[in-house]
Design a protein around this motif. Structure first.
Motif, PDB file in Angstrom:
ATOM      1  N   CYS A  26      43.483  45.816  36.047  1.00  0.00           N
ATOM      2  CA  CYS A  26      43.515  46.781  37.151  1.00  0.00           C
ATOM      3  C   CYS A  26      44.920  46.849  37.755  1.00  0.00           C
ATOM      4  CB  CYS A  26      42.534  46.389  38.252  1.00  0.00           C
ATOM      5  SG  CYS A  26      40.847  46.092  37.707  1.00  0.00           S
ATOM      6  N   LEU A  81      38.948  45.563  44.066  1.00  0.00           N
ATOM      7  CA  LEU A  81      38.635  46.989  43.943  1.00  0.00           C
ATOM      8  C   LEU A  81      38.449  47.636  45.307  1.00  0.00           C
ATOM      9  CD1 LEU A  81      36.108  46.959  40.952  1.00  0.00           C
ATOM     10  CD2 LEU A  81      38.577  47.381  40.882  1.00  0.00           C
ATOM     11  N   LEU A  86      38.339  54.759  41.432  1.00  0.00           N
ATOM     12  CA  LEU A  86      38.658  54.003  40.221  1.00  0.00           C
ATOM     13  C   LEU A  86      38.981  54.979  39.098  1.00  0.00           C
ATOM     14  CD1 LEU A  86      35.868  51.275  40.370  1.00  0.00           C
ATOM     15  CD2 LEU A  86      38.134  51.280  41.432  1.00  0.00           C
TER      16      LEU A  86
END
Length: 236
Positions: A26, A81, A86
Protein backbone atom coordinates in the motif's frame (compact mmCIF):
# COMPACT_ATOMS: atom_id res chain seq x y z
CA UNK A 1 -7.66 14.08 0.07
CA UNK A 2 -5.96 10.98 1.41
CA UNK A 3 -5.96 7.92 -0.86
CA UNK A 4 -4.36 4.48 -0.65
CA UNK A 5 -2.95 2.83 -3.77
CA UNK A 6 -2.65 -0.91 -3.23
CA UNK A 7 -1.92 -4.22 -4.90
CA UNK A 8 -2.10 -7.85 -3.82
CA UNK A 9 -0.47 -11.14 -4.76
CA UNK A 10 -2.39 -14.38 -4.36
CA UNK A 11 -2.26 -18.15 -4.76
CA UNK A 12 -4.70 -18.02 -7.67
CA UNK A 13 -7.63 -16.23 -9.22
CA UNK A 14 -10.66 -16.95 -7.04
CA UNK A 15 -10.96 -16.70 -3.26
CA UNK A 16 -14.25 -18.59 -3.43
CA UNK A 17 -12.38 -21.75 -4.45
CA UNK A 18 -9.85 -21.53 -1.63
CA UNK A 19 -7.25 -19.17 -3.09
CA UNK A 20 -5.64 -16.81 -0.56
CA UNK A 21 -3.90 -13.45 -0.48
CA UNK A 22 -0.18 -13.84 0.27
CA UNK A 23 1.11 -10.25 -0.09
CA UNK A 24 -0.22 -6.71 0.05
CA UNK A 25 1.52 -3.41 -0.70
CA UNK A 26 0.00 0.00 0.00
CA UNK A 27 1.15 3.53 -0.86
CA UNK A 28 -0.30 6.60 0.85
CA UNK A 29 -1.08 9.66 -1.25
CA UNK A 30 -2.47 13.02 -0.14
CA UNK A 31 -3.64 15.38 -2.85
CA UNK A 32 -2.33 12.87 -5.43
CA UNK A 33 1.20 13.26 -4.02
CA UNK A 34 3.01 10.35 -2.37
CA UNK A 35 3.69 11.04 1.30
CA UNK A 36 6.42 8.43 1.73
CA UNK A 37 4.26 6.27 4.02
CA UNK A 38 3.60 2.70 2.95
CA UNK A 39 2.45 -0.64 4.28
CA UNK A 40 3.79 -3.99 3.08
CA UNK A 41 3.31 -7.51 4.39
CA UNK A 42 3.53 -11.18 3.39
CA UNK A 43 1.07 -13.74 4.74
CA UNK A 44 1.17 -17.48 5.34
CA UNK A 45 -1.79 -18.85 3.33
CA UNK A 46 -1.84 -22.23 5.09
CA UNK A 47 -1.91 -23.99 1.74
CA UNK A 48 0.30 -24.89 -1.20
CA UNK A 49 1.49 -22.43 -3.85
CA UNK A 50 0.47 -23.48 -7.37
CA UNK A 51 3.48 -23.38 -9.76
CA UNK A 52 1.71 -21.04 -12.18
CA UNK A 53 1.15 -18.50 -9.40
CA UNK A 54 4.72 -18.79 -8.14
CA UNK A 55 6.00 -18.07 -11.65
CA UNK A 56 4.13 -14.76 -11.56
CA UNK A 57 5.27 -13.41 -8.20
CA UNK A 58 8.11 -15.73 -7.13
CA UNK A 59 6.67 -16.40 -3.65
CA UNK A 60 7.13 -20.02 -2.63
CA UNK A 61 5.20 -21.96 0.00
CA UNK A 62 8.45 -22.44 1.93
CA UNK A 63 9.10 -18.69 2.03
CA UNK A 64 5.54 -17.87 3.11
CA UNK A 65 5.49 -20.59 5.79
CA UNK A 66 7.64 -18.33 7.99
CA UNK A 67 5.31 -15.33 7.65
CA UNK A 68 2.42 -14.37 9.94
CA UNK A 69 -1.15 -15.24 9.05
CA UNK A 70 -3.40 -12.44 7.81
CA UNK A 71 -5.46 -12.42 11.01
CA UNK A 72 -2.36 -11.46 12.99
CA UNK A 73 -1.82 -8.33 10.89
CA UNK A 74 -5.41 -7.34 10.08
CA UNK A 75 -5.71 -4.62 12.74
CA UNK A 76 -2.43 -3.01 11.67
CA UNK A 77 -3.49 -3.04 8.02
CA UNK A 78 -6.93 -1.60 8.75
CA UNK A 79 -5.37 1.18 10.81
CA UNK A 80 -3.16 2.12 7.87
CA UNK A 81 -6.06 2.04 5.39
CA UNK A 82 -8.28 4.18 7.61
CA UNK A 83 -11.36 5.41 5.76
CA UNK A 84 -9.49 6.48 2.61
CA UNK A 85 -10.56 5.54 -0.92
CA UNK A 86 -8.64 2.45 -2.10
CA UNK A 87 -7.17 2.53 -5.60
CA UNK A 88 -6.20 -0.66 -7.42
CA UNK A 89 -5.71 -1.93 -10.96
CA UNK A 90 -8.61 -4.24 -11.79
CA UNK A 91 -9.78 -3.36 -8.31
CA UNK A 92 -12.58 -5.93 -8.13
CA UNK A 93 -9.95 -8.68 -8.02
CA UNK A 94 -7.96 -7.10 -5.18
CA UNK A 95 -11.07 -6.14 -3.21
CA UNK A 96 -12.37 -9.70 -3.53
CA UNK A 97 -9.25 -11.16 -1.95
CA UNK A 98 -8.87 -8.43 0.69
CA UNK A 99 -12.47 -8.76 1.83
CA UNK A 100 -12.24 -12.54 1.83
CA UNK A 101 -9.25 -12.36 4.19
CA UNK A 102 -11.04 -9.83 6.41
CA UNK A 103 -14.10 -12.03 6.68
CA UNK A 104 -12.01 -15.11 7.50
CA UNK A 105 -10.32 -13.07 10.23
CA UNK A 106 -13.67 -11.97 11.69
CA UNK A 107 -13.64 -8.40 10.36
CA UNK A 108 -16.29 -6.58 8.36
CA UNK A 109 -15.55 -6.28 4.64
CA UNK A 110 -14.51 -2.95 3.16
CA UNK A 111 -17.33 -1.17 1.34
CA UNK A 112 -17.09 -1.23 -2.43
CA UNK A 113 -18.03 2.46 -2.34
CA UNK A 114 -14.38 3.08 -1.47
CA UNK A 115 -13.11 1.25 -4.56
CA UNK A 116 -11.36 3.17 -7.35
CA UNK A 117 -10.48 1.02 -10.38
CA UNK A 118 -7.67 2.35 -12.56
CA UNK A 119 -8.61 -0.09 -15.34
CA UNK A 120 -11.99 1.66 -15.58
CA UNK A 121 -10.28 5.07 -15.57
CA UNK A 122 -7.84 3.96 -18.29
CA UNK A 123 -10.62 2.44 -20.42
CA UNK A 124 -12.50 5.75 -20.34
CA UNK A 125 -9.40 7.82 -21.11
CA UNK A 126 -7.85 5.47 -23.70
CA UNK A 127 -10.67 3.46 -25.30
CA UNK A 128 -9.43 0.51 -27.33
CA UNK A 129 -5.88 0.71 -25.95
CA UNK A 130 -4.04 -1.91 -23.90
CA UNK A 131 -4.88 -1.43 -20.25
CA UNK A 132 -2.33 -3.59 -18.41
CA UNK A 133 -0.09 -1.89 -15.84
CA UNK A 134 2.91 -2.53 -18.10
CA UNK A 135 1.14 -0.95 -21.09
CA UNK A 136 0.14 2.13 -19.10
CA UNK A 137 3.67 2.53 -17.74
CA UNK A 138 4.95 2.48 -21.33
CA UNK A 139 2.31 5.00 -22.43
CA UNK A 140 3.27 7.44 -19.68
CA UNK A 141 7.03 6.90 -19.76
CA UNK A 142 7.20 5.35 -16.28
CA UNK A 143 10.33 3.29 -15.69
CA UNK A 144 9.52 -0.33 -14.82
CA UNK A 145 12.91 -1.85 -15.74
CA UNK A 146 13.29 -3.14 -12.17
CA UNK A 147 10.04 -5.10 -12.39
CA UNK A 148 11.29 -8.61 -13.10
CA UNK A 149 8.38 -10.31 -11.32
CA UNK A 150 5.12 -9.04 -9.90
CA UNK A 151 5.42 -7.69 -6.37
CA UNK A 152 2.63 -6.01 -4.43
CA UNK A 153 4.58 -3.00 -3.14
CA UNK A 154 6.48 -2.44 -6.39
CA UNK A 155 3.28 -2.66 -8.43
CA UNK A 156 1.56 -0.25 -6.03
CA UNK A 157 4.42 2.22 -6.50
CA UNK A 158 4.10 1.99 -10.28
CA UNK A 159 0.33 2.26 -10.09
CA UNK A 160 0.58 5.41 -7.97
CA UNK A 161 2.45 7.09 -10.83
CA UNK A 162 -0.03 5.78 -13.39
CA UNK A 163 -2.94 6.99 -11.26
CA UNK A 164 -1.57 10.53 -11.19
CA UNK A 165 -1.33 10.48 -15.00
CA UNK A 166 -4.85 9.13 -15.36
CA UNK A 167 -6.27 11.84 -13.12
CA UNK A 168 -4.55 14.93 -14.45
CA UNK A 169 -0.86 14.37 -15.05
CA UNK A 170 2.30 15.00 -13.09
CA UNK A 171 1.68 18.74 -12.94
CA UNK A 172 -1.08 18.02 -10.43
CA UNK A 173 1.55 17.84 -7.70
CA UNK A 174 3.07 21.19 -8.54
CA UNK A 175 2.07 24.27 -6.63
CA UNK A 176 3.16 27.55 -5.14
CA UNK A 177 5.49 27.91 -2.19
CA UNK A 178 4.43 25.86 0.84
CA UNK A 179 2.13 27.66 3.22
CA UNK A 180 4.63 27.54 6.07
CA UNK A 181 7.26 29.21 3.89
CA UNK A 182 4.87 31.94 2.84
CA UNK A 183 3.76 32.45 6.41
CA UNK A 184 7.35 32.91 7.55
CA UNK A 185 7.71 36.03 5.39
CA UNK A 186 6.77 39.16 7.30
CA UNK A 187 4.26 41.41 5.53
CA UNK A 188 6.40 44.37 6.57
CA UNK A 189 9.04 43.13 4.09
CA UNK A 190 6.70 43.58 1.15
CA UNK A 191 6.63 46.77 -0.95
CA UNK A 192 3.66 49.08 -0.59
CA UNK A 193 2.60 48.54 -4.21
CA UNK A 194 0.33 46.16 -6.07
CA UNK A 195 3.26 44.69 -7.98
CA UNK A 196 4.03 41.00 -7.37
CA UNK A 197 6.66 40.53 -4.68
CA UNK A 198 9.38 37.90 -4.88
CA UNK A 199 11.55 37.04 -1.90
CA UNK A 200 15.15 37.96 -2.75
CA UNK A 201 17.85 35.34 -2.79
CA UNK A 202 20.15 35.27 0.21
CA UNK A 203 22.71 38.07 0.12
CA UNK A 204 21.03 39.91 -2.77
CA UNK A 205 19.03 43.14 -2.37
CA UNK A 206 15.46 43.19 -3.56
CA UNK A 207 14.95 45.12 -6.79
CA UNK A 208 11.86 47.20 -7.45
CA UNK A 209 9.78 46.12 -10.47
CA UNK A 210 11.05 47.63 -13.70
CA UNK A 211 8.66 50.29 -15.14
CA UNK A 212 7.21 49.41 -18.52
CA UNK A 213 5.51 52.72 -19.36
CA UNK A 214 6.80 54.64 -22.40
CA UNK A 215 8.57 57.92 -21.64
CA UNK A 216 7.33 61.23 -23.16
CA UNK A 217 10.25 61.18 -25.62
CA UNK A 218 9.35 57.63 -26.76
CA UNK A 219 5.71 58.63 -27.23
CA UNK A 220 6.70 61.63 -29.36
CA UNK A 221 8.95 59.48 -31.58
CA UNK A 222 6.08 57.01 -32.00
CA UNK A 223 3.66 59.78 -33.06
CA UNK A 224 6.17 61.07 -35.61
CA UNK A 225 6.70 57.56 -36.99
CA UNK A 226 2.96 56.95 -37.38
CA UNK A 227 2.43 60.34 -39.02
CA UNK A 228 5.06 59.45 -41.67
CA UNK A 229 3.28 56.30 -42.82
CA UNK A 230 1.78 56.85 -46.27
CA UNK A 231 -1.61 55.46 -47.25
CA UNK A 232 -2.30 54.29 -43.69
CA UNK A 233 -5.46 52.19 -43.61
CA UNK A 234 -6.76 54.05 -40.59
CA UNK A 235 -6.96 57.22 -42.73
CA UNK A 236 -9.29 55.60 -45.30
Amino acid sequence: MREIIFDTETTGLDPKTGDRMVEIGCIEMVGRVETGRSYHAYFNPDRDMPPEAERVHGLSAAFLATKPRFAQSADELLAFLGDAPLVAHNAGFDFGFLNNELELAGHAPISLDRMVDTVALARKKHPGAKLSLDALCTRYGIDRSHRVKHGALLDAELLAQVYVELTGGRQIGLGLAPADTAASVSTSDQPATNAPWHRPSAGKPRREPRPHVASPEELERHRAFVAGIQSAIWNN
